[in-house]
Design an enzyme around this catalytic site. Structure first.
Site, PDB file in Angstrom:
ATOM      1  N   THR A  70      23.301  19.707   4.704  1.00  0.00           N
ATOM      2  CA  THR A  70      24.114  18.495   4.615  1.00  0.00           C
ATOM      3  C   THR A  70      25.563  18.839   4.279  1.00  0.00           C
ATOM      4  O   THR A  70      26.498  18.321   4.907  1.00  0.00           O
ATOM      5  CB  THR A  70      23.519  17.538   3.563  1.00  0.00           C
ATOM      6  OG1 THR A  70      22.184  17.215   3.976  1.00  0.00           O
ATOM      7  CG2 THR A  70      24.325  16.265   3.434  1.00  0.00           C
ATOM      8  N   GLY A 205      19.268  27.278   3.698  1.00  0.00           N
ATOM      9  CA  GLY A 205      18.387  28.291   3.142  1.00  0.00           C
ATOM     10  C   GLY A 205      16.955  27.832   2.947  1.00  0.00           C
ATOM     11  O   GLY A 205      16.004  28.577   3.218  1.00  0.00           O
ATOM     12  N   HIS A 206      16.777  26.586   2.478  1.00  0.00           N
ATOM     13  CA  HIS A 206      15.415  26.182   2.097  1.00  0.00           C
ATOM     14  C   HIS A 206      14.489  25.979   3.293  1.00  0.00           C
ATOM     15  O   HIS A 206      13.282  25.830   3.124  1.00  0.00           O
ATOM     16  CB  HIS A 206      15.443  24.933   1.201  1.00  0.00           C
ATOM     17  CG  HIS A 206      15.846  23.669   1.888  1.00  0.00           C
ATOM     18  ND1 HIS A 206      14.945  22.660   2.136  1.00  0.00           N
ATOM     19  CD2 HIS A 206      17.030  23.243   2.359  1.00  0.00           C
ATOM     20  CE1 HIS A 206      15.584  21.656   2.730  1.00  0.00           C
ATOM     21  NE2 HIS A 206      16.848  21.989   2.876  1.00  0.00           N
ATOM     22  N   CYS A 330      14.457  13.050   4.926  1.00  0.00           N
ATOM     23  CA  CYS A 330      15.470  12.228   4.265  1.00  0.00           C
ATOM     24  C   CYS A 330      15.188  10.753   4.509  1.00  0.00           C
ATOM     25  O   CYS A 330      15.646   9.897   3.761  1.00  0.00           O
ATOM     26  CB  CYS A 330      16.847  12.581   4.798  1.00  0.00           C
ATOM     27  SG  CYS A 330      17.065  14.343   5.045  1.00  0.00           S
TER      28      CYS A 330
HETATM   29  C1  PLP Z   1      18.545  19.502  11.763  1.00  0.00           C
HETATM   30  C2  PLP Z   1      18.852  19.273  10.334  1.00  0.00           C
HETATM   31  N1  PLP Z   1      20.131  19.181   9.953  1.00  0.00           N
HETATM   32  C3  PLP Z   1      20.472  19.005   8.666  1.00  0.00           C
HETATM   33  C4  PLP Z   1      19.528  18.880   7.681  1.00  0.00           C
HETATM   34  C5  PLP Z   1      19.947  18.696   6.262  1.00  0.00           C
HETATM   35  O1  PLP Z   1      19.802  19.911   5.590  1.00  0.00           O
HETATM   36  P1  PLP Z   1      19.646  20.002   3.990  1.00  0.00           P
HETATM   37  O2  PLP Z   1      18.334  19.385   3.653  1.00  0.00           O
HETATM   38  O3  PLP Z   1      19.686  21.468   3.697  1.00  0.00           O
HETATM   39  O4  PLP Z   1      20.789  19.286   3.387  1.00  0.00           O
HETATM   40  C6  PLP Z   1      18.173  18.952   8.029  1.00  0.00           C
HETATM   41  C7  PLP Z   1      17.135  18.777   7.001  1.00  0.00           C
HETATM   42  O5  PLP Z   1      16.090  18.240   7.231  1.00  0.00           O
HETATM   43  C8  PLP Z   1      17.833  19.160   9.388  1.00  0.00           C
HETATM   44  O6  PLP Z   1      16.556  19.239   9.773  1.00  0.00           O
END
Ligand code: PLP
Length: 391
Positions: A70, A205-206, A330
């Protein structure tokens, strides 16, 4: 017993990443301090940056460590758009992007950005011709390398080429693709002009076994980008703030491990996924695989269960010890139809009836067996007039 089939939401911490994380956390010192302790921390940090860069396919200076997908996406889109806002205002935005991208673009549209939407096809693949046609005079373009819900792999090299030709900077969201398909920033960037073509790429990373709160935005040396955070001059001034040495160490180890395993894991996960899909179809003949049947990340099975309530499917599977997802984590808990399934041209009902199973490093036959043992019953119960639900 619990069966975890939600690796795309987050994937378990790798033991080697945990070890590197804990060891680096013991290093006392701020990597920006000039004393010996600070320099010790700096050495670990810069070694991690070099190791990360070697895997990502870029120069170490192009690695900007962030807190994850994000933040990387926000930095890329705010940063690229702001740096060009005097000369161009449009953002090229495909329809099935992650919410981190869509919501960032909405925030920028409130600041005056014009949004040029690009359709995806029935398997959620970005229409490369429509994408190229939308680029003329745009400030910035963005695209997923692989769709995080449908699993479909986009033609990222073609998208990058078209932005290089149009003189538009491109951000690629590689969060759902990294570690699942072979990728290199340098190869995708090719011979693009200094401030156009692929200039920024997000990785989290996660999703690859590093701790939550780690990740990177790869930023081409030649890219023009305004920072989101203001303060110190760390990381080329693009991301101010004391750097997370332990997170960087763990992330670089996870990158290395996932790259080493990629080939063998792709074969293993693909076989598991195919058994899962075939078994679901046998148990629930109405079920339909969404996304490209072949050109998809190996561990993804995105399945439509016609007429069922997605949240009920999720709840009933959870009761049976199976963790899956209705789409992007999310959005879970918010009973909204999936914008990805809608963008694929499906009905609102379908967009509420899809489940995403994602396999990863710790997945095994037992995980697939657990789903197949209950899915027919779960589907029947989630399709009834008063289907089970948490609410
Ligand atoms: C394609 C994609 N972009 C962005 C994100 C957001 O990443 P983060 O959870 O590390 O903020 C995700 C998370 O599900 C994702 O799958």
């Amino acid at each position: 017993m619990r069966f975890y089939l939600d690796h795309a939401a987050t994937s378990p911490l790798r033991p080697a990443a945990r070890e590197a994380w804990l060891a680096a956390a013991e290093v006392v010192g701020n990597a920006s301090s000039t004393h010996g302790a600070g320099q010790d921390a700096r050495r670990v940090l810069e070694e991690s940056r070099e190791r990360a860069a070697a895997v990502l396919g870029c120069d170490p200076i192009e690695v900007v460590f962030t807190s994850g997908g994000t933040e990387s996406i926000n930095l890329a889109l705010h940063g690229l758009w702001r740096s060009r806002a005097a000369e161009a205002d449009a953002i090229v935005l495909p329809d099935a992007e992650h919410h981190a991208t869509m919501d960032t673009v909405s925030a920028l549209s409130a600041e005056g950005a014009a949004v040029r939407a690009v359709p995806v096809d029935a398997v959620a693949r970005i229409d490369a011709e429509a994408f190229a046609a939308a680029l003329d005079g745009a400030a910035v373009a963005t695209a997923l390398v692989a769709n995080n819900e449908a699993g479909t792999i986009n033609d990222a090299p073609a998208l990058a080429r078209s932005t290089a030709e149009a003189g538009v900077p491109l951000h690629l969201d590689a969060v759902a693709a990294w570690g699942h398909i072979p990728l290199s920033f340098r190869m995708l960037r090719g011979e693009a002009p200094p401030a156009a073509g692929l200039v920024a790429m997000s990785v989290a990373g996660h999703k690859i076994g590093a701790p939550v709160g780690t990740g990177a935005l790869v930023v081409a040396r030649s890219a023009r980008l305004s920072p989101l955070l203001h303060g110190g001059s760390q990381q080329r001034g693009l991301r101010a703030g004391t750097q997370d040495v332990a997170g960087a160490a763990a992330f670089s180890v996870a990158l290395e491990e996932s790259a080493k395993e990629l080939e063998a894991e792709s074969v293993r996960l693909l076989a598991l996924r195919e058994r899962l899909i075939a078994g679901i179809r046998l148990a629930v003949p109405q079920a339909e695989l969404l996304g490209d049947p072949v050109d998809r990340v190996p561990g993804n099975a995105h399945v439509l269960f016609p007429g069922a309530v997605g949240e009920s499917l999720l709840f009933l599977l959870d009761m049976a010890g199976v963790a899956a997802s209705t789409g992007s984590a999310c959005q879970a808990g918010v009973a909204e139809p999936s914008h990805v399934v809608l963008a694929m041209g499906r009905t609102e009902q379908d967009a509420r009836s899809a489940l995403r199973f994602t396999l990863g490093r710790t997945s095994a036959d037992a995980d697939v067996d657990a789903v197949l043992a209950v899915i027919a019953d779960v589907y029947a119960r989630a399709s009834g007039p008063r289907s089970a639900s948490r609410s």
